[in-house]
Write a protein that holds these residues in place. Structure first.
Motif, PDB file in Angstrom:
ATOM      1  N   SER A   1       7.941  17.907   7.220  1.00  0.00           N
ATOM      2  CA  SER A   1       6.629  18.429   6.859  1.00  0.00           C
ATOM      3  C   SER A   1       5.887  18.878   8.114  1.00  0.00           C
ATOM      4  CB  SER A   1       5.825  17.374   6.106  1.00  0.00           C
ATOM      5  OG  SER A   1       4.642  17.921   5.583  1.00  0.00           O
ATOM      6  N   PHE A   2       6.031  18.116   9.201  1.00  0.00           N
ATOM      7  CA  PHE A   2       5.415  18.490  10.472  1.00  0.00           C
ATOM      8  C   PHE A   2       6.004  19.810  10.972  1.00  0.00           C
ATOM      9  CE2 PHE A   2       5.301  18.383  15.141  1.00  0.00           C
ATOM     10  CZ  PHE A   2       3.938  18.267  15.340  1.00  0.00           C
ATOM     11  N   LYS A   3       7.312  19.943  10.879  1.00  0.00           N
ATOM     12  CA  LYS A   3       7.958  21.183  11.305  1.00  0.00           C
ATOM     13  C   LYS A   3       7.481  22.360  10.459  1.00  0.00           C
ATOM     14  CE  LYS A   3      12.267  19.191  13.058  1.00  0.00           C
ATOM     15  NZ  LYS A   3      13.732  19.121  12.840  1.00  0.00           N
ATOM     16  N   GLY A   4       7.334  22.150   9.154  1.00  0.00           N
ATOM     17  CA  GLY A   4       6.839  23.202   8.270  1.00  0.00           C
ATOM     18  C   GLY A   4       5.421  23.606   8.624  1.00  0.00           C
ATOM     19  N   CYS A   5       4.583  22.628   8.920  1.00  0.00           N
ATOM     20  CA  CYS A   5       3.202  22.896   9.340  1.00  0.00           C
ATOM     21  C   CYS A   5       3.207  23.683  10.640  1.00  0.00           C
ATOM     22  CB  CYS A   5       2.464  21.572   9.510  1.00  0.00           C
ATOM     23  SG  CYS A   5       0.755  21.729  10.076  1.00  0.00           S
ATOM     24  N   PHE A   6       4.031  23.257  11.595  1.00  0.00           N
ATOM     25  CA  PHE A   6       4.152  23.944  12.877  1.00  0.00           C
ATOM     26  C   PHE A   6       4.550  25.400  12.678  1.00  0.00           C
ATOM     27  CE2 PHE A   6       7.359  25.322  15.998  1.00  0.00           C
ATOM     28  CZ  PHE A   6       6.541  25.519  17.099  1.00  0.00           C
TER      29      PHE A   6
ATOM     30  N   LYS B   1       0.846  -1.178   0.000  1.00  0.00           N
ATOM     31  CA  LYS B   1       0.000   0.000   0.000  1.00  0.00           C
ATOM     32  C   LYS B   1       0.887   1.235   0.000  1.00  0.00           C
ATOM     33  CE  LYS B   1      -0.582  -0.090   5.019  1.00  0.00           C
ATOM     34  NZ  LYS B   1      -1.542  -0.030   6.109  1.00  0.00           N
ATOM     35  N   THR B   2       0.359   2.322  -0.499  1.00  0.00           N
ATOM     36  CA  THR B   2       1.111   3.563  -0.598  1.00  0.00           C
ATOM     37  C   THR B   2       0.491   4.592   0.312  1.00  0.00           C
ATOM     38  OG1 THR B   2       1.639   3.084  -2.893  1.00  0.00           O
ATOM     39  CG2 THR B   2       1.880   5.359  -2.182  1.00  0.00           C
ATOM     40  N   PHE B   3       1.321   5.271   1.082  1.00  0.00           N
ATOM     41  CA  PHE B   3       0.863   6.318   1.968  1.00  0.00           C
ATOM     42  C   PHE B   3       1.303   7.661   1.429  1.00  0.00           C
ATOM     43  CE2 PHE B   3       1.543   2.643   4.707  1.00  0.00           C
ATOM     44  CZ  PHE B   3       0.312   2.533   5.298  1.00  0.00           C
ATOM     45  N   THR B   4       0.415   8.593   1.418  1.00  0.00           N
ATOM     46  CA  THR B   4       0.781   9.969   1.113  1.00  0.00           C
ATOM     47  C   THR B   4       0.352  10.815   2.293  1.00  0.00           C
ATOM     48  OG1 THR B   4      -1.312  10.352  -0.020  1.00  0.00           O
ATOM     49  CG2 THR B   4       0.554   9.674  -1.392  1.00  0.00           C
ATOM     50  N   PHE B   5       0.964  11.951   2.428  1.00  0.00           N
ATOM     51  CA  PHE B   5       0.637  12.826   3.533  1.00  0.00           C
ATOM     52  C   PHE B   5       0.812  14.261   3.080  1.00  0.00           C
ATOM     53  CE2 PHE B   5       5.028  11.519   3.809  1.00  0.00           C
ATOM     54  CZ  PHE B   5       5.715  12.714   3.964  1.00  0.00           C
ATOM     55  N   PRO B   6       0.152  15.190   3.741  1.00  0.00           N
ATOM     56  CA  PRO B   6       0.281  16.596   3.364  1.00  0.00           C
ATOM     57  C   PRO B   6       1.721  17.067   3.558  1.00  0.00           C
ATOM     58  CG  PRO B   6      -1.442  16.303   5.021  1.00  0.00           C
ATOM     59  CD  PRO B   6      -0.744  14.998   4.868  1.00  0.00           C
ATOM     60  N   GLU B   7       2.184  17.851   2.628  1.00  0.00           N
ATOM     61  CA  GLU B   7       3.549  18.365   2.717  1.00  0.00           C
ATOM     62  C   GLU B   7       3.524  19.863   2.971  1.00  0.00           C
ATOM     63  OE1 GLU B   7       6.537  16.760   0.034  1.00  0.00           O
ATOM     64  OE2 GLU B   7       4.853  15.743  -0.921  1.00  0.00           O
ATOM     65  N   PHE B   8       4.360  20.284   3.876  1.00  0.00           N
ATOM     66  CA  PHE B   8       4.521  21.692   4.202  1.00  0.00           C
ATOM     67  C   PHE B   8       5.995  22.023   4.060  1.00  0.00           C
ATOM     68  CE2 PHE B   8       0.763  20.274   6.384  1.00  0.00           C
ATOM     69  CZ  PHE B   8      -0.123  21.327   6.269  1.00  0.00           C
ATOM     70  N   PRO B   9       6.313  23.107   3.365  1.00  0.00           N
ATOM     71  CA  PRO B   9       7.735  23.449   3.199  1.00  0.00           C
ATOM     72  C   PRO B   9       8.361  23.845   4.532  1.00  0.00           C
ATOM     73  CG  PRO B   9       6.332  25.199   2.332  1.00  0.00           C
ATOM     74  CD  PRO B   9       5.427  24.063   2.719  1.00  0.00           C
ATOM     75  N   TYR B  10       9.579  23.417   4.727  1.00  0.00           N
ATOM     76  CA  TYR B  10      10.309  23.742   5.946  1.00  0.00           C
ATOM     77  C   TYR B  10      11.742  24.072   5.592  1.00  0.00           C
ATOM     78  CZ  TYR B  10      12.635  23.269  10.434  1.00  0.00           C
ATOM     79  OH  TYR B  10      13.388  23.506  11.561  1.00  0.00           O
ATOM     80  N   LYS B  11      12.187  25.222   6.041  1.00  0.00           N
ATOM     81  CA  LYS B  11      13.570  25.625   5.829  1.00  0.00           C
ATOM     82  C   LYS B  11      14.322  25.404   7.141  1.00  0.00           C
ATOM     83  CE  LYS B  11      16.477  29.090   3.825  1.00  0.00           C
ATOM     84  NZ  LYS B  11      16.539  30.299   3.043  1.00  0.00           N
ATOM     85  N   GLU B  12      15.300  24.546   7.099  1.00  0.00           N
ATOM     86  CA  GLU B  12      16.047  24.181   8.295  1.00  0.00           C
ATOM     87  C   GLU B  12      17.100  25.255   8.600  1.00  0.00           C
ATOM     88  OE1 GLU B  12      18.722  20.439   9.698  1.00  0.00           O
ATOM     89  OE2 GLU B  12      16.941  20.022   8.509  1.00  0.00           O
ATOM     90  N   THR B  13      16.748  26.162   9.476  1.00  0.00           N
ATOM     91  CA  THR B  13      17.677  27.200   9.922  1.00  0.00           C
ATOM     92  C   THR B  13      17.880  27.049  11.424  1.00  0.00           C
ATOM     93  OG1 THR B  13      15.954  28.816  10.432  1.00  0.00           O
ATOM     94  CG2 THR B  13      16.797  28.811   8.161  1.00  0.00           C
ATOM     95  N   GLY B  14      18.894  27.699  11.932  1.00  0.00           N
ATOM     96  CA  GLY B  14      19.153  27.649  13.365  1.00  0.00           C
ATOM     97  C   GLY B  14      17.981  28.165  14.178  1.00  0.00           C
ATOM     98  N   LYS B  15      17.385  29.268  13.715  1.00  0.00           N
ATOM     99  CA  LYS B  15      16.253  29.855  14.446  1.00  0.00           C
ATOM    100  C   LYS B  15      15.044  28.923  14.440  1.00  0.00           C
ATOM    101  CE  LYS B  15      17.333  34.732  13.906  1.00  0.00           C
ATOM    102  NZ  LYS B  15      16.899  36.030  13.386  1.00  0.00           N
ATOM    103  N   ASN B  16      14.742  28.361  13.278  1.00  0.00           N
ATOM    104  CA  ASN B  16      13.599  27.449  13.184  1.00  0.00           C
ATOM    105  C   ASN B  16      13.805  26.211  14.054  1.00  0.00           C
ATOM    106  OD1 ASN B  16      12.279  29.143  11.438  1.00  0.00           O
ATOM    107  ND2 ASN B  16      12.750  27.957   9.610  1.00  0.00           N
ATOM    108  N   GLU B  17      15.010  25.643  14.003  1.00  0.00           N
ATOM    109  CA  GLU B  17      15.305  24.456  14.804  1.00  0.00           C
ATOM    110  C   GLU B  17      15.236  24.773  16.292  1.00  0.00           C
ATOM    111  OE1 GLU B  17      15.989  21.064  13.937  1.00  0.00           O
ATOM    112  OE2 GLU B  17      15.035  21.838  12.129  1.00  0.00           O
TER     113      GLU B  17
END
Length: 121
Positions: free
Chosen positions: A107-112, A30-46
């Motif tokens: 994607s979770f981090k981008g959504c957050f 089976k194939t799973f798809t999930f919503p994607e949210f862009p996330y830029k990995e920066t020091g501040k975001n992390e």
């Protein structure tokens, strides 16, 4: 080489969190798809995300799970605490399982970041 192309594409999609395949109880895939949210990995975001994670980790319910030693339940608790709406949208349809590589985390981090109103600089 052409026969390997679909397999290579599936691996690339898996790595980038767009596709996850698995086996059902009857052996079919089976194939799973999930919503994607862009996330830029920066020091501040992390740093911001980690602050929320740590606060949730110290919350009553999640801290109790830490003492019980159930790591996947603890991770689920922390993610749901960080952003209930993002958790519901990204993880609830297909819960994280013990040993699973979490390809949905960015994607979770981008959504957050999006829902917290923080810029994704």
């Amino acid at each position: 080489m052409a026969a390997a192309t679909p397999r290579v594409l599936a691996i690339i999609l898996l790595i980038f969190g767009q596709l996850r395949t698995g086996r059902t109880a009857d052996g079919t895939s089976k194939t799973f798809t999930f919503p994607e949210f862009p996330y830029k990995e920066t020091g501040k975001n992390e740093l911001l995300f980690r602050e929320f994670e740590q606060a949730c980790e110290q919350s009553g319910a999640c801290r109790m799970l830490q003492q019980q030693g159930n790591s996947i339940t603890k991770v689920r608790c922390i993610r749901e605490c960080v952003s209930p709406s993002c958790y519901q949208e990204i993880y609830l349809p297909d819960q994280l399982e013990e040993g699973e590589i979490d390809v949905r985390l960015n994607s979770f981090k981008g959504c957050f970041m999006q829902r917290s109103g923080r810029p994704r600089k």
